[in-house]
Design a protein around this motif. Sequence first.
Motif, short mmCIF file in Angstrom:
data_model
loop_
_atom_site.label_atom_id
_atom_site.label_comp_id
_atom_site.label_asym_id
_atom_site.label_seq_id
_atom_site.Cartn_x
_atom_site.Cartn_y
_atom_site.Cartn_z
N PHE A 194 -10.05 -9.03 7.46
CA PHE A 194 -10.14 -8.31 6.18
C PHE A 194 -11.54 -8.47 5.62
CE2 PHE A 194 -9.46 -7.75 1.55
CZ PHE A 194 -8.90 -6.49 1.59
N ARG A 195 -12.15 -7.37 5.25
CA ARG A 195 -13.49 -7.39 4.67
C ARG A 195 -13.40 -6.94 3.22
NH1 ARG A 195 -17.14 -5.00 9.73
NH2 ARG A 195 -16.68 -6.75 11.15
N GLY A 196 -13.44 -7.91 2.33
CA GLY A 196 -13.33 -7.63 0.90
C GLY A 196 -12.68 -8.80 0.20
N GLY A 197 -12.57 -8.71 -1.11
CA GLY A 197 -11.95 -9.76 -1.89
C GLY A 197 -10.70 -9.25 -2.58
N LEU A 198 -9.54 -9.76 -2.17
CA LEU A 198 -8.27 -9.29 -2.74
C LEU A 198 -7.25 -10.41 -2.67
CD1 LEU A 198 -6.66 -6.93 -3.94
CD2 LEU A 198 -6.07 -6.25 -1.61
N SER A 199 -6.48 -10.56 -3.74
CA SER A 199 -5.47 -11.60 -3.81
C SER A 199 -4.47 -11.47 -2.67
CB SER A 199 -4.74 -11.53 -5.16
OG SER A 199 -3.62 -12.39 -5.16
N ALA A 200 -4.06 -12.62 -2.12
CA ALA A 200 -3.12 -12.63 -1.00
C ALA A 200 -1.70 -12.30 -1.42
CB ALA A 200 -3.16 -14.00 -0.32
N GLU A 201 -1.46 -12.08 -2.72
CA GLU A 201 -0.12 -11.66 -3.13
C GLU A 201 0.16 -10.23 -2.69
OE1 GLU A 201 0.69 -10.52 -7.30
OE2 GLU A 201 -1.37 -11.13 -7.69
N TYR A 202 -0.89 -9.50 -2.33
CA TYR A 202 -0.73 -8.11 -1.93
C TYR A 202 -0.75 -7.97 -0.41
CZ TYR A 202 -2.02 -7.37 -6.79
OH TYR A 202 -2.06 -7.41 -8.14
N GLY A 203 -0.23 -6.87 0.05
CA GLY A 203 -0.44 -6.49 1.44
C GLY A 203 0.73 -6.63 2.37
N LYS A 204 1.59 -7.63 2.19
CA LYS A 204 2.66 -7.85 3.16
C LYS A 204 3.60 -6.65 3.18
CE LYS A 204 6.07 -11.19 4.77
NZ LYS A 204 6.75 -12.49 4.53
N SER A 205 3.88 -6.19 4.40
CA SER A 205 4.78 -5.05 4.67
C SER A 205 4.18 -3.71 4.27
CB SER A 205 6.14 -5.24 3.97
OG SER A 205 6.76 -6.42 4.42
N GLU A 206 2.95 -3.69 3.74
CA GLU A 206 2.34 -2.43 3.35
C GLU A 206 1.93 -1.63 4.59
OE1 GLU A 206 2.02 -1.14 0.44
OE2 GLU A 206 2.58 -2.83 -0.83
N TYR A 207 1.85 -0.30 4.42
CA TYR A 207 1.41 0.57 5.50
C TYR A 207 -0.09 0.82 5.38
CZ TYR A 207 6.13 1.49 7.10
OH TYR A 207 7.38 1.35 7.63
N LEU A 208 -0.73 0.96 6.53
CA LEU A 208 -2.17 1.17 6.62
C LEU A 208 -2.45 2.43 7.42
CD1 LEU A 208 -3.08 -2.49 7.65
CD2 LEU A 208 -3.30 -1.53 5.35
N CYS A 209 -3.46 3.19 7.02
CA CYS A 209 -3.94 4.32 7.80
C CYS A 209 -4.99 3.81 8.79
CB CYS A 209 -4.56 5.38 6.90
SG CYS A 209 -3.36 6.18 5.80
N VAL A 210 -4.88 4.26 10.03
CA VAL A 210 -5.77 3.78 11.09
C VAL A 210 -6.82 4.86 11.39
CG1 VAL A 210 -5.91 2.89 13.44
CG2 VAL A 210 -3.84 2.49 12.07
N TYR A 211 -8.08 4.44 11.45
CA TYR A 211 -9.19 5.36 11.75
C TYR A 211 -10.01 4.80 12.91
CZ TYR A 211 -8.03 7.22 7.16
OH TYR A 211 -7.37 7.76 6.09
N LYS B 163 -0.77 5.33 11.87
CA LYS B 163 -0.52 4.29 10.87
C LYS B 163 -0.07 3.00 11.53
CE LYS B 163 0.58 7.45 7.12
NZ LYS B 163 1.53 7.83 6.05
N ALA B 164 -0.18 1.93 10.75
CA ALA B 164 0.30 0.62 11.17
C ALA B 164 0.88 -0.07 9.94
CB ALA B 164 -0.83 -0.21 11.78
N GLN B 165 1.71 -1.07 10.18
CA GLN B 165 2.33 -1.80 9.07
C GLN B 165 1.95 -3.27 9.15
OE1 GLN B 165 6.63 -1.86 8.94
NE2 GLN B 165 6.67 -2.17 6.73
N VAL B 166 1.60 -3.84 8.00
CA VAL B 166 1.26 -5.26 7.94
C VAL B 166 2.51 -6.08 8.19
CG1 VAL B 166 0.43 -7.12 6.47
CG2 VAL B 166 -0.66 -4.86 6.34
N GLN B 167 2.41 -7.01 9.14
CA GLN B 167 3.52 -7.91 9.44
C GLN B 167 3.36 -9.25 8.75
OE1 GLN B 167 6.19 -6.65 11.67
NE2 GLN B 167 5.01 -4.94 10.83
N GLU B 168 2.13 -9.75 8.75
CA GLU B 168 1.87 -11.06 8.14
C GLU B 168 0.45 -11.08 7.60
OE1 GLU B 168 1.91 -15.85 9.29
OE2 GLU B 168 2.40 -14.33 10.79
N ILE B 169 0.29 -11.65 6.42
CA ILE B 169 -1.03 -11.80 5.80
C ILE B 169 -1.57 -13.19 6.11
CG2 ILE B 169 -2.26 -12.00 3.60
CD1 ILE B 169 -1.74 -9.15 4.28
#
Length: 628
Positions: A86-103, A117-123
């Motif tokens: 991950f490149r950036g600063g973001l609280s680890a409370e976010y992201g789990k199980s979220e969907y991501l667009c792949v480029y 697309k892909a889905q976050v399994q574990e942060i």
Amino acid sequence: MKQLLKDILTIPAIALKEHAIHSALAQFAVQHNLKFQQDSAGNSYITYSGDESPSVGRRPLFITAHTDHPGFIVTEVNGNHAICEFRGGLSAEYGKSEYLCVYRIASQDASIAAIGKAQVQEIMTQGTSPRQRIQGATVLSEPGVQLEVGDLLLWDVTAFEISNDPDPKILARQCDDLIGVVSILQTLKKLSETSSPYSFTGLFTRAEEIGLMGASAATNSSILPTEAIVIAIETSSGAGGRAIQGDGPIIRVGDAGSIFTPKVTTWMEHTASNLAEKSDFKYQRLLMDAGSTEATAFFRLGLDTGALCVSLGAWHNAGPNQKIVPDDYPHFITRGWAKPYRARRIRQLLGETKLHSVDSFKTVQSDVTSVVAGDVLPLMLSLTEDRFAPGSDTYTVRGQLEEWDRQMSVDRAEPLLFAAWYRELTRLIYADELKDLFPDMWKMRPQFIHNVLSGTDGQSRWCDDQNSDPVESCADQSTAALDKALVELRTRYGADMNKWQWGQAHMAYSAHRPFGKHPWLSKLFDLAIPSPGGSYTVNAGVYRIRSQEPFHNTHSASMRAIYDLADPDKSLFIHSTGQSGNRLSPHYNNFVDPWRDGTYLSMTTDRQQILAHAMGTLILRPQRTELD
């Protein structure tokens, strides 16, 4: 400017993977006959040189914005799983199980294409609670998508859209800080088109999200002179009352790390004040301390620096829709926040009346305008233009929906026609990709469907049926979906289309506990009534398109209340069944019709009024025992 916003905000970019943005900047400079340069760190500079007369002591002006946004990059692949940095600063409370667009970045020309697309399994986290930050993630790609090392992954949220509200807002995944980039480009364009005598340079820096790297490197470049005045345009969170969206740009006094050059801030405020006196221009002067900005880097490295700021409602996309706490709130509430459609309509209704009353709030609570239909139906209609034979049922239905006012009214056919058409379209769009998973994953997914039908980031590829040789378009699938919908509706509700009504399908059921589970007793104790609304209307009537009865109202507000704080005895309420739990009482179901129709009962606390209208008094007296 809308086209420029769309062109820039939809280009995927994370730290050190910003080539496509800088390529677009170079093209912009050529198009507008502006000077383009890059320094050794890859920062880009676009200069407009006016014909102002030379002046002793005049200092060059640089306005800067960064070109990266937080996101993931694939570092290791194992089958359909991948490990990402991950490149950036973001609280680890976010992201789990979220969907991501792949480029994926093409090796030949550095162009970027959406591949799925892909889905976050574990942060994976770094730091200690409650300040843990995302360090990386393991992700699972969707069926048919093979991830590769170097792929970019960004949150699966709206790439770009302008909301259809009285006070429109830009909804975009990469506002930070591509809004700043667009602001500078639009200014350069305006100066060039008007042959302005004034000069300035737009500085577009890389890798801000991983330590202000581009800004720090720019101070060592000969292109940025030490006597320059630098103004950084950034975005920041308005959460916690830091700023008010819509009250104008923010003259940013400082950030979490620094207070910027006072004389530059004073000059900016003086300029803004003059504009406000001559027009309806609004501005704010605030310390935006949600994070650090590039202005801190320029200021600490010796340059006179100021900052402008745009307030975000969801900074780094970390404020899910209708989130009610700021980003740094320490306690977990939920990961599931409501989709924005009802909130958009509520904002619109609240904005239409300056002084609200009990009656205006009745109108808000009873509203059944479908924002989803407003977003998606125009695309469905556009894709099926000239697709149906005049005089056919499909032609007639399409014409009805063109004239429909998007009201999910109980006595109208159009809500049922739209719901059935939309349901069949979702099946045609993604059942073939999900295969055996589809029955459990079948939901309305309105943002996804909107992206597919509008072709956002190449997502129209979902319209192709993976089980057939021809390549189906979204127009093909939209056409087929309406045919299938009418077949389904005839089977369920009869051949006479003139008798179809939304309420006929959208029955609201109040199931008795426990007798509602019994096949005979449920008929006596359960209550049902045709109801208005839909899954995303303010007056909600949620239906589950994958169920056996796909349009039944399965979830609504069982109680509505309006509290008049100026006169509490004028408060109102209603709930969905009745006042009595006795099935033989006339009050077992006497609230059902008023609840459906949006009418209310008074909520008085005046005991004399209560006694005057009482039908009787129930006295509960404990039985005496020998021990008493």
